[in-house]
Design an enzyme around this catalytic site. Sequence first.
Site, short mmCIF file in Angstrom:
data_model
loop_
_atom_site.label_atom_id
_atom_site.label_comp_id
_atom_site.label_asym_id
_atom_site.label_seq_id
_atom_site.Cartn_x
_atom_site.Cartn_y
_atom_site.Cartn_z
N LYS B 23 0.83 -1.20 0.00
CA LYS B 23 0.00 0.00 0.00
C LYS B 23 0.87 1.26 0.00
O LYS B 23 0.66 2.19 -0.80
CB LYS B 23 -0.91 -0.01 1.24
CG LYS B 23 -2.04 1.00 1.18
CD LYS B 23 -2.80 1.11 2.50
CE LYS B 23 -3.44 -0.19 2.92
NZ LYS B 23 -4.90 -0.21 2.72
N ARG B 93 -3.34 2.93 8.46
CA ARG B 93 -3.66 1.64 7.83
C ARG B 93 -2.42 0.75 7.82
O ARG B 93 -1.31 1.23 7.65
CB ARG B 93 -4.11 1.85 6.38
CG ARG B 93 -5.46 2.49 6.19
CD ARG B 93 -5.79 2.54 4.70
NE ARG B 93 -7.14 3.00 4.44
CZ ARG B 93 -7.45 4.28 4.19
NH1 ARG B 93 -6.51 5.21 4.19
NH2 ARG B 93 -8.71 4.62 3.96
N GLY B 102 -6.78 -10.31 7.77
CA GLY B 102 -6.51 -10.85 9.10
C GLY B 102 -5.74 -9.87 9.94
O GLY B 102 -5.70 -9.97 11.15
N MET B 104 -4.85 -5.81 11.22
CA MET B 104 -5.61 -4.59 11.51
C MET B 104 -5.80 -3.81 10.23
O MET B 104 -4.86 -3.65 9.46
CB MET B 104 -4.85 -3.73 12.52
CG MET B 104 -5.76 -2.68 13.13
SD MET B 104 -4.85 -1.33 13.88
CE MET B 104 -4.73 -0.22 12.48
N ARG B 337 -3.77 -1.22 -6.25
CA ARG B 337 -2.99 -2.46 -6.12
C ARG B 337 -3.42 -3.43 -7.22
O ARG B 337 -4.48 -3.24 -7.82
CB ARG B 337 -3.20 -3.09 -4.75
CG ARG B 337 -4.64 -3.45 -4.48
CD ARG B 337 -4.82 -4.06 -3.10
NE ARG B 337 -6.24 -4.23 -2.79
CZ ARG B 337 -6.69 -4.61 -1.61
NH1 ARG B 337 -5.86 -4.84 -0.62
NH2 ARG B 337 -7.99 -4.75 -1.41
N HIS B 455 -2.99 -40.75 3.77
CA HIS B 455 -3.26 -41.65 2.64
C HIS B 455 -4.40 -41.12 1.78
O HIS B 455 -4.29 -41.02 0.55
CB HIS B 455 -3.59 -43.05 3.17
CG HIS B 455 -3.90 -44.03 2.09
ND1 HIS B 455 -5.18 -44.34 1.71
CD2 HIS B 455 -3.06 -44.75 1.30
CE1 HIS B 455 -5.13 -45.23 0.73
NE2 HIS B 455 -3.86 -45.50 0.47
N ARG B 561 3.91 -46.33 -8.89
CA ARG B 561 4.03 -47.12 -7.65
C ARG B 561 3.45 -48.50 -7.89
O ARG B 561 2.23 -48.65 -7.99
CB ARG B 561 3.27 -46.43 -6.52
CG ARG B 561 4.00 -45.23 -5.94
CD ARG B 561 3.04 -44.32 -5.22
NE ARG B 561 2.14 -43.72 -6.18
CZ ARG B 561 1.73 -42.44 -6.16
NH1 ARG B 561 2.11 -41.65 -5.20
NH2 ARG B 561 0.93 -41.98 -7.10
N ARG B 617 8.81 -47.74 -9.87
CA ARG B 617 9.47 -48.00 -8.59
C ARG B 617 9.18 -49.41 -8.12
O ARG B 617 8.02 -49.84 -8.13
CB ARG B 617 8.97 -46.99 -7.55
CG ARG B 617 9.60 -47.21 -6.18
CD ARG B 617 9.19 -46.16 -5.18
NE ARG B 617 7.80 -46.32 -4.78
CZ ARG B 617 7.16 -45.50 -3.96
NH1 ARG B 617 7.78 -44.43 -3.48
NH2 ARG B 617 5.91 -45.70 -3.63
N GLU B 745 15.84 -40.38 -0.57
CA GLU B 745 14.79 -40.11 0.40
C GLU B 745 15.24 -40.42 1.82
O GLU B 745 14.58 -40.06 2.78
CB GLU B 745 13.53 -40.91 0.05
CG GLU B 745 13.79 -42.38 -0.16
CD GLU B 745 12.57 -43.14 -0.68
OE1 GLU B 745 11.45 -42.68 -0.49
OE2 GLU B 745 12.78 -44.21 -1.29
N SER B 764 15.82 -39.69 -8.07
CA SER B 764 14.55 -39.00 -7.94
C SER B 764 14.37 -38.69 -6.46
O SER B 764 14.41 -39.59 -5.62
CB SER B 764 13.42 -39.89 -8.46
OG SER B 764 12.19 -39.22 -8.31
N GLY B 766 12.72 -38.27 -3.19
CA GLY B 766 11.48 -38.65 -2.52
C GLY B 766 11.36 -37.74 -1.31
O GLY B 766 11.74 -38.09 -0.20
N ASP B 769 9.53 -38.75 2.27
CA ASP B 769 10.33 -39.47 3.25
C ASP B 769 11.52 -38.65 3.70
O ASP B 769 11.88 -38.65 4.87
CB ASP B 769 10.80 -40.82 2.68
CG ASP B 769 9.78 -41.92 2.96
OD1 ASP B 769 9.23 -41.92 4.07
OD2 ASP B 769 9.55 -42.76 2.09
N CYS B 831 9.90 -36.73 -7.05
CA CYS B 831 8.59 -37.36 -7.19
C CYS B 831 7.80 -37.33 -5.89
O CYS B 831 6.79 -37.98 -5.76
CB CYS B 831 8.73 -38.79 -7.71
SG CYS B 831 9.63 -39.87 -6.59
N TYR B 851 13.68 -32.60 -13.94
CA TYR B 851 12.23 -32.66 -14.04
C TYR B 851 11.59 -32.69 -12.67
O TYR B 851 12.26 -33.00 -11.67
CB TYR B 851 11.78 -33.87 -14.86
CG TYR B 851 12.01 -35.20 -14.20
CD1 TYR B 851 11.08 -35.74 -13.30
CD2 TYR B 851 13.16 -35.93 -14.45
CE1 TYR B 851 11.30 -36.95 -12.68
CE2 TYR B 851 13.40 -37.15 -13.83
CZ TYR B 851 12.47 -37.65 -12.94
OH TYR B 851 12.68 -38.85 -12.32
#
Lengths: 874, 874
Positions: B23, B93, B102, B104, B337, B455, B561, B617, B745, B764, B766, B769, B831, B851
């Site tokens: 602002k 402000r 959230g 003031m 803004r 899960h 998987r 995997r 991992e 890759s 993980g 984990d 991954c 990637y």
Amino acid sequence: MSHKYVYLFSEGDATMRNLLGGKGANLAEMTNLGLPVPQGFTVTTEACTKYYEDGRVIAQEIVSQIYDAMSELEKITGKKFGDVDNPFLVSVRSGARASMPGMMDTVLNLGLNDDTVEGLARLTDNQRFAYDSYRRFIQMFSDVVMEIDKSNFDEIMDKVKEENGVTEDSQLTAENFKEIVKGFKDLYRSIKGEDFPQDPKAQLLASVEAVFRSWDNPRAIVYRRMNDIPGDWGTAVNVQAMVFGNMGEDCGTGVAFTRNPATGENKLYGEYLINAQGEDVVAGIRTPEPIDKLKEVMPEIYHDFAQIAEKLEKHYKDMQDMEFTIEKGKLYMLQTRSGKRTAAAALKVAVDLVGEGLINKKEALLLVDPRQLDALLHPTFEPVALKAATPIGRGLPASPGAATGHIYFTAEAAAEAAKAGQKVILVRQETSPEDIEGMYAAEGILTSRGGMTSHAAVVARGIGTCCVAGCADALISESAKNMIIGGKTYNEGDFISLDGSTGNIYGGELPTEEPTLTGDFATLMKWADEHRRLAIRTNADTPRDAQQALEFGAEGIGLCRTEHMFFEEDRIPAIREMIVARSEDERRKALAKLLPLQKSDFKGIYEVMGDRAVTIRLLDPPLHEFLPHADSDIRALATDMGLTFEELKSTIDGLQEMNPMLGHRGLRLAITYPEIAEMQTRAIMEAAVEVRQEKGFNILPEIMIPLVGEVKELKYVKDVVVKTAEAVLEEKGVKIDYEVGTMIEVPRAALLADEIAKEAEFFSFGTNDLTQMTFGFSRDDASKFLDDYYEKQIFDSDPFARVDQKGVGKLMKMAVELGKSTRPDIKLGICGEHGGDPSSIEFCHSIGLDYVSCSPYRVPIARLAAAQAQIKED
Amino acid sequence: MSHKYVYLFSEGDATMRNLLGGKGANLAEMTNLGLPVPQGFTVTTEACTKYYEDGRVIAQEIVSQIYDAMSELEKITGKKFGDVDNPFLVSVRSGARASMPGMMDTVLNLGLNDDTVEGLARLTDNQRFAYDSYRRFIQMFSDVVMEIDKSNFDEIMDKVKEENGVTEDSQLTAENFKEIVKGFKDLYRSIKGEDFPQDPKAQLLASVEAVFRSWDNPRAIVYRRMNDIPGDWGTAVNVQAMVFGNMGEDCGTGVAFTRNPATGENKLYGEYLINAQGEDVVAGIRTPEPIDKLKEVMPEIYHDFAQIAEKLEKHYKDMQDMEFTIEKGKLYMLQTRSGKRTAAAALKVAVDLVGEGLINKKEALLLVDPRQLDALLHPTFEPVALKAATPIGRGLPASPGAATGHIYFTAEAAAEAAKAGQKVILVRQETSPEDIEGMYAAEGILTSRGGMTSHAAVVARGIGTCCVAGCADALISESAKNMIIGGKTYNEGDFISLDGSTGNIYGGELPTEEPTLTGDFATLMKWADEHRRLAIRTNADTPRDAQQALEFGAEGIGLCRTEHMFFEEDRIPAIREMIVARSEDERRKALAKLLPLQKSDFKGIYEVMGDRAVTIRLLDPPLHEFLPHADSDIRALATDMGLTFEELKSTIDGLQEMNPMLGHRGLRLAITYPEIAEMQTRAIMEAAVEVRQEKGFNILPEIMIPLVGEVKELKYVKDVVVKTAEAVLEEKGVKIDYEVGTMIEVPRAALLADEIAKEAEFFSFGTNDLTQMTFGFSRDDASKFLDDYYEKQIFDSDPFARVDQKGVGKLMKMAVELGKSTRPDIKLGICGEHGGDPSSIEFCHSIGLDYVSCSPYRVPIARLAAAQAQIKED
């Protein structure tokens, strides 16, 4: 010029142990010293490594070098390998860097075949000797090279003896041995589908390969793991001209130590056999004579040997273990090495050698294996009784010592029986913190589940109680109060005996002996203290543990686990009340009940420790550990607590975690319930003030906040601790120094140790958890698959017993460097189980820790290991 | 010269957003552009940070600088703060770097007191206006600065209105307002115990501090966490001369967007109120008029405003959201803004601005928040119906989209009902792999336990199904087949509706709308693909997932998987047979049954993916996941399998682990049971050969070995894989390329990535984990304490949702560097769940990964985030 894989004895020396193995290097050294050594050569450990790299093939260049060396030997001896008239015979022996039982031992008389045996007979004019030698060779070669069970051959021997009505080998004739040779060869053919190899060169290569192969056999792998020997060292092979101790009464063979290996007494100790080959001494077919007797029988030989022994001990500056053979009145040395000895002997030899001016204190300190000391600190079985006993099962040697007693299947029953004056053995599938009282009461602990770092093992080592853990042979039923092991059922009250140093379990009562700490022990410990840089602290939760550790030389407490105090009968109700509290208010009320109890615990410890530093860790385990899990126990507790079963059950269910090791524990509890940390801090500080006022001790509490992974976590809890501590000092109007630090046990804390050190005045490495998280191994579960790891040679050693220097150690090094970058004078220690492991202690020394903390019974070991680390560095 | 903590608007500009907040920077920029902005100053975000560092105190130097700036403003305006004759009034402000609900908001009319209110009345000749302004100030100050509940004041207003028989504020007289002011002041005194502050300087400092304080309030903290805003940014405070929209009919106030924020249409969009202060527009007391109408009412003002709007949009090159006030016929700009907009509008605005030549494609790509795209890829509720509905409960927004259907409490019942044509919502306490079929069948999933990475959440996001997880409000009884929520019981078959984007749960049926992917979407995605370096792959276990991901633009599979396939009805028996096998032979027999099933799974996936890379995997979860745990299920299965209950129960008990996350899983299974890896490799390779032969695709299988921590582990399993793969190719007489790699991992794998890379052709990450082990947090359990971490500001964000760059990221960087040091061309990807999180994708780009792989529905988000990462780097 190709790489050199084969060294004649005359080309090596004692410094080449890594390349030539221990046996080969010492044979070369003895050759250099001008001692009578039958000449030979060593195929190097590199050749063994290459054998495995090449897919278990001996490279052609190595084969050529072996043949070249054989030609050299032929020149020296004037004999020829495979020559019918003057056959050259050799022995083939393995020889790794470190002595390693479990590997292929020896093939003697190699070079004999159907033709050369006749040559040997002519040459020695002794048909019986020649055919005895040949049958021995066939038997040894078949056994150790071709893996044909020895008992097959023994049967043939027995049959011939029976047919001829004789009972001793010595009664067999040349003709008998010819018949036996024929039987052995027939047997060989029927099992292997081919004739016994007649080509001496083929015999030799097969034997060399058998030695290489034996590096990888399961017994050798287990031995390496137990003794911290890396799997990639490989073994050397020694090929040596045969001399014969079995050519007549002017021949013989024997083994001897320069000092008594059981007591350390400075007197030649050993035994010999006249007219025998080395294996006969070992096999126990004939009873050997004590070496003293040789003085009477062959005084010159004895004299020569005693001189050589003295020369070797002075040369190697250590007690030697030697093998010799006498061939037709001439002495030959076949081996010398540092003699294995008992712990007591090790201490005496080391101290005596200093007294004799042969070595200095530093060398003496290096002569004793710290792990051996354990045996001196715990009861042992009376040796004669032990020798006569047969184990009924075997578990992991989880905590050393010997124990005998009546078995009980619950902690309560064990504690009760102990109160009634019985010696008891606590037998459980696995122990939990609720069993503490029974574990304290027991002489020994046996579990059927869990590994070397299971609850039972850790607690037992901590309190110095003998423990055999994870004995899968034992089928333990706590409800039926019995144990089935070795096909026999043992009921409550029956006697069993445990050897926590070997893992053996015996039925019945075996007499034990208490340890005696001799003057040599104190002397060596004093020397160790003069030479070490690392301070040695102890992990102790009770005044009793603290007192024991002080007696063993601890210089402070590195880890006092406050939760262990919570399980005692008079406080567990308040703890449980605290856990099931529905509001902060209720929780504070329960904590208020705990405060005086915790304070008195800490006072007890401070009073024992006096001016020494005491590191107290705030509550660490997940809260569900303090609650029962069986419905019946929950029901009983609910009644006690004035709750319904459903209320309590739902609280307990709510606390359950999928992976408690990674759950709501450590300082995470203090973040959710800062009032717990407040109460504990208040107890720590009020106790310090009071003991100072009452006893005048200068108490330095080190308050340790566990399981930090992020500096803001630490700051939050530290703020609570400091605010509370300052409030106590303000109230009491006293000024006491205290420090607030943390454990480095979460990988992230090690990675960000520079940030953590902003708030931590000390780091203590919690290598149990750090190992768990760095590997992703739960130590409670890893035993399920770690055996496969050893078997498949993925791991050489248990990362929970010995710091994994490459991985976990890398994090530790990072943490040390990062921590010091922020706070150069940060105090650094370790309080995981590894703090009592000699190789881990050496690592801790090398990365610059200030102290290690270990269970009381490991303190002497740590003192010696710390001195060795410093001496090796000098 | 002390540090500068206060800037006049004329001293700042738009580039100073970090210091002045959004602002403040924009007010300065508008000042520089010569727009009509009431002058003022900004207290910097650094002042806020210092406020916290100093222990919540505004330093004296900051106070002085504020007073100096006030003097400057007094010079500019010719008014004096607290002056009775010509009082200077200001607004206060907050203004953080990023817009943050959230915190003031606003205090208007600051500077009024019992004296200056009279001056204002005289000056404006308007007693009613002056006292209305004063009562507004008292109310706002009391509410937002002193935290006195607004409703207290509303009651007084209502009472005065009632006494005077009026219903609207506009009907109140000056006298009425005086009475109200008196009532407000009395109320203030009675609550705070002191008079309403009369000193304008004290009013000002209290308001500034209130803004600082509000940075730390719980709503702000939650908002920051949801929006990845660091807790240490702090907020700025803007103090600005008041202009009044409520001084008569030639006054007014309004808000407007330069384009339609719902659709993106290029047309001024907004609303205004005549004779009102800003809060009246927001409060909804009067209904504002559409901005178009201003054209008729105040044509010149409208014209000026439209010109300013156009100028601002061109200047900022983005759609603007503006606030303005008209005071006595003069237009003032109070704020501009970037306007918040719907996902559809964001796409249209970005694409249109390029079409209009205002920005280039790179700028357009940066205008769209990748996280917004989610909304376009899933069904949503019909907006009118949604507005009318009231949630009955709320859980975690675990997987976006809207769903409505009949509830079922078991996967079987859900699957059955879906087969019968019903739309179903699966309701479970928590899901497990056994529920997969029911999850696939459901429109939406509701659970009462588990977090964003439970899960249910992970699977739902993977398959693009709406999911609300961890709804603690819902009491779910799977046995009673009902759910109690919001005091009402819902039974099997009842309708509920779930909003997976907000976590809201609604009773009954709410109509949904299917997403439409407009041309703008495709256009922007095309641009993204032109600009990104990172490749985007997907985590897909089935041909259906793979197909969906391809439609969203995936370029390969980064994680397939294999275990997810095992739970289907036709294969779980063989899996279980394999697990309970007592010998390798039995195990191989069971595996032989699985081979054709796995092969056909892989063929299905290859056929969809064609020439694209597919990373498969090997089996990862612990074996006990495939077995039932309830006694009744075990009994049934035992009968099916021809085992006794005790046999099966004891097998299952034997597989139980204390910490399964750190247990016997990943490649540890393949080390114990190499035959499993053999079967899987055979299935992977045979499928590749067959699809190549049948379809001509050039299949490149990447075989991924999970949970490596030590290179010897990897080598052991890799040897099994390569041997098997080569055997298949040999049998088939075909040559197919394949790669063998691993997941990083386990922390140790990252630490020793140089060694691991010797055996791994790709890494890759993980990160699920890796995050668990680096922090020592079980993601299944962490939700129990993470809320405390957010509340106590220890964490800003969920490390399982956004990569912890400092800790986990440090390990990732190490692994990348070490891996490349051994194998410079090593292929690198991620991954874990983080692969679909924009800030994590930017991090992956920055450390040089090749990637990212994410669930199909995250692919478009990843494409855009990857492009943004590249553009920001350029």
